[in-house]
Design a protein around this motif. Structure first.
Motif, PDB file in Angstrom:
ATOM      1  N   ASP A  96      -0.618  16.881  10.404  1.00 25.10           N
ATOM      2  CA  ASP A  96      -0.322  16.629   8.995  1.00 25.10           C
ATOM      3  C   ASP A  96       1.133  16.979   8.692  1.00 25.10           C
ATOM      4  OD1 ASP A  96      -3.070  16.527   9.238  1.00 25.10           O
ATOM      5  OD2 ASP A  96      -3.491  17.870   7.581  1.00 25.10           O
ATOM      6  N   ALA A 116       3.502  14.397  10.263  1.00 19.96           N
ATOM      7  CA  ALA A 116       3.366  13.125   9.545  1.00 19.96           C
ATOM      8  C   ALA A 116       4.219  13.145   8.283  1.00 19.96           C
ATOM      9  CB  ALA A 116       1.901  12.859   9.201  1.00 19.96           C
ATOM     10  N   ALA A 117       4.251  14.288   7.606  1.00 19.15           N
ATOM     11  CA  ALA A 117       5.079  14.408   6.400  1.00 19.15           C
ATOM     12  C   ALA A 117       6.559  14.381   6.739  1.00 19.15           C
ATOM     13  CB  ALA A 117       4.730  15.684   5.650  1.00 19.15           C
ATOM     14  N   ALA A 161       7.237  10.636   7.482  1.00 22.59           N
ATOM     15  CA  ALA A 161       6.879   9.493   6.640  1.00 22.59           C
ATOM     16  C   ALA A 161       6.601   9.814   5.188  1.00 22.59           C
ATOM     17  CB  ALA A 161       5.630   8.825   7.244  1.00 22.59           C
ATOM     18  N   ASN A 162       6.923  11.007   4.705  1.00 23.78           N
ATOM     19  CA  ASN A 162       6.674  11.322   3.303  1.00 23.78           C
ATOM     20  C   ASN A 162       8.006  11.581   2.601  1.00 23.78           C
ATOM     21  OD1 ASN A 162       6.083  12.981   0.832  1.00 23.78           O
ATOM     22  ND2 ASN A 162       3.988  12.763   1.555  1.00 23.78           N
ATOM     23  N   GLU A 187      -3.132  12.613   6.288  1.00 22.30           N
ATOM     24  CA  GLU A 187      -2.295  12.799   5.112  1.00 22.30           C
ATOM     25  C   GLU A 187      -2.804  14.050   4.388  1.00 22.30           C
ATOM     26  OE1 GLU A 187      -2.031   9.443   2.535  1.00 22.30           O
ATOM     27  OE2 GLU A 187      -1.376   8.060   4.109  1.00 22.30           O
ATOM     28  N   ARG A 216       5.514  10.435  -1.454  1.00 20.87           N
ATOM     29  CA  ARG A 216       4.789   9.209  -1.114  1.00 20.87           C
ATOM     30  C   ARG A 216       4.927   8.942   0.378  1.00 20.87           C
ATOM     31  NH1 ARG A 216       6.489   3.648  -1.416  1.00 20.87           N
ATOM     32  NH2 ARG A 216       8.502   4.381  -2.183  1.00 20.87           N
ATOM     33  N   TYR A 217       3.795   8.579   1.000  1.00 15.66           N
ATOM     34  CA  TYR A 217       3.803   8.283   2.423  1.00 15.66           C
ATOM     35  C   TYR A 217       4.246   6.842   2.683  1.00 15.66           C
ATOM     36  CZ  TYR A 217       1.373  12.624   3.661  1.00 15.66           C
ATOM     37  OH  TYR A 217       1.038  13.942   3.860  1.00 15.66           O
ATOM     38  N   THR A 272      10.431   4.490   8.531  1.00  8.78           N
ATOM     39  CA  THR A 272       9.899   5.576   9.354  1.00  8.78           C
ATOM     40  C   THR A 272      10.206   5.331  10.829  1.00  8.78           C
ATOM     41  OG1 THR A 272       7.777   4.450   9.505  1.00  8.78           O
ATOM     42  CG2 THR A 272       8.043   6.041   7.737  1.00  8.78           C
ATOM     43  N   LEU A 332      -3.519   6.816   8.346  1.00  7.15           N
ATOM     44  CA  LEU A 332      -2.089   6.926   8.606  1.00  7.15           C
ATOM     45  C   LEU A 332      -1.582   5.711   9.376  1.00  7.15           C
ATOM     46  CD1 LEU A 332      -1.908  10.680   9.651  1.00  7.15           C
ATOM     47  CD2 LEU A 332      -0.611   9.670   7.769  1.00  7.15           C
ATOM     48  N   ASP A 334       1.166   2.645   7.832  1.00  8.23           N
ATOM     49  CA  ASP A 334       2.518   2.458   8.354  1.00  8.23           C
ATOM     50  C   ASP A 334       2.754   0.979   8.636  1.00  8.23           C
ATOM     51  OD1 ASP A 334       5.010   2.956   9.385  1.00  8.23           O
ATOM     52  OD2 ASP A 334       4.298   3.734  11.301  1.00  8.23           O
TER      53      ASP A 334
END
Length: 323
Positions: free
Chosen positions: A187, A190-191, A194-195, A213, A220-221, A226, A248, A252
């Motif tokens: 998590d 991922a941030a 992509a956040n 997420e 916002r993702y 990315t 996720l 993408d």
């Protein structure tokens, strides 16, 4: 403050390759320094290097968190696995690693050492409020602050590498950086990837291992732009079920992305120890980083071959659904 101690299916997407580094091999060994090759080994091949281990403690200054909350100084104990070489060597690519909730880097040491034996410096962070030493005192909601912890560690390690006379001097290539994390650590990365709350544009590629997420994460993702991402998931995972990784992967929509489905695998089995699935996961993630951090075009073929094993795993890409 710094303290240092020794210590299937789909056809994969294509991307323009940078010049690749040649392959080589040697036996990995961790711990006491041992004779190394007279010349630097190639980066990207598992077992090319013997490995060493160090621990760095960084004091992150007080700051404002992504949700606007005040945070005091945070102590970030970071375990580093690195390739050993005699004579001129490096700079090496860097992989940041984020452990899961109530986990510490040591639980993943076989996987992290495998990456280091291929010529990557691997820096794994013990997060101050979610690590394995905290027991009932752990505070999972602090995950929202962990992406910035990772970025701070990255900044400090690059600064140490750029400083003459430091033990890390010249160790890292600032243009070859990837990240990976498992469970809550997934998590976290991922941030970072992509956040909008905490994206770090220095990352060339990111592997999210049974991640999701994190709902409280502000921002916002997948707004676009990315890095290439690999999502790995055990089909029998009941902690972070497959739909979380698939969410996720499918979100993408504009990026280069892959999904590794490991049939019958639970939440931890593919990432801890030396079992068959962990070895498969190590090969696929290494090939992914070789391709998108090092720019080795032939690593894509390796990734596809090793990620598609009848009855065991399937690798898909570009939004294609796993079997």
């Amino acid at each position: 403050m710094l303290a240092l101690a020794s210590g299937c299916a789909g056809k994969p997407e294509q991307q323009t390759a940078r010049p690749s580094r040649p392959a080589a091999s040697a036996s990995p060994e961790t711990g006491t320094p041992a004779p190394a090759p007279a010349t630097a080994a190639a980066v990207g091949a598992d077992g090319s290097y013997r490995t060493g281990e160090r621990q760095v403690t960084l004091a992150e200054p007080a700051r404002t968190g992504p949700a606007g909350q005040h945070l005091g100084q945070r102590t970030l104990v970071t375990q580093i696995w690195y390739p050993r070489a005699r004579g001129p060597a490096g700079p090496f690519p860097l992989l940041l690693f984020a452990p899961g909730f109530l986990q510490c880097p040591g639980a993943y040491s076989d996987l992290l050492r495998a990456w280091a034996s291929a010529g990557y410096v691997v820096a794994a962070v013990n997060f101050p409020r979610t690590n394995c030493h905290l027991g009932s005192g752990a505070y999972e909601a602090d995950l929202v602050n962990q992406p910035q912890d990772m970025s701070y560690v990255l900044t400090r390690l690059l600064a140490l590498s750029a400083r003459p006379g430091d033990p890390f001097s010249g160790l890292l290539d600032p243009h070859e950086i990837g990240a990976a994390g498992q469970s809550d650590g997934g998590d976290t990365v991922a941030a970072i990837a992509a956040n909008t709350c905490c994206a770090d544009r220095r990352l060339e590629a990111v592997a999210v291992l049974s991640g999701a997420e994190w709902p409280p994460m502000p921002g916002r993702y997948f707004p676009g732009g990315t890095p290439p991402m690999l999502f790995t998931q055990g089909s029998a995972d009941t902690i972070n079920p497959p739909w979380m990784s698939l969410q996720l992967y499918r979100a993408d929509a504009g990026g280069v992305r892959y999904y590794l489905d490991m049939f019958g695998a639970s939440h931890l089995i593919p990432y801890e120890g030396t079992n068959r699935l962990e070895r498969l996961l190590a090969r696929v993630t290494l090939a992914f980083f070789d391709r998108y951090v090092l720019g080795q075009a032939d690593a894509l073929e390796t990734m596809t071959r090793d990620g598609n094993l009848t009855g065991t795993a399937a690798l898909v890409s570009g939004g294609q659904s796993p079997p």
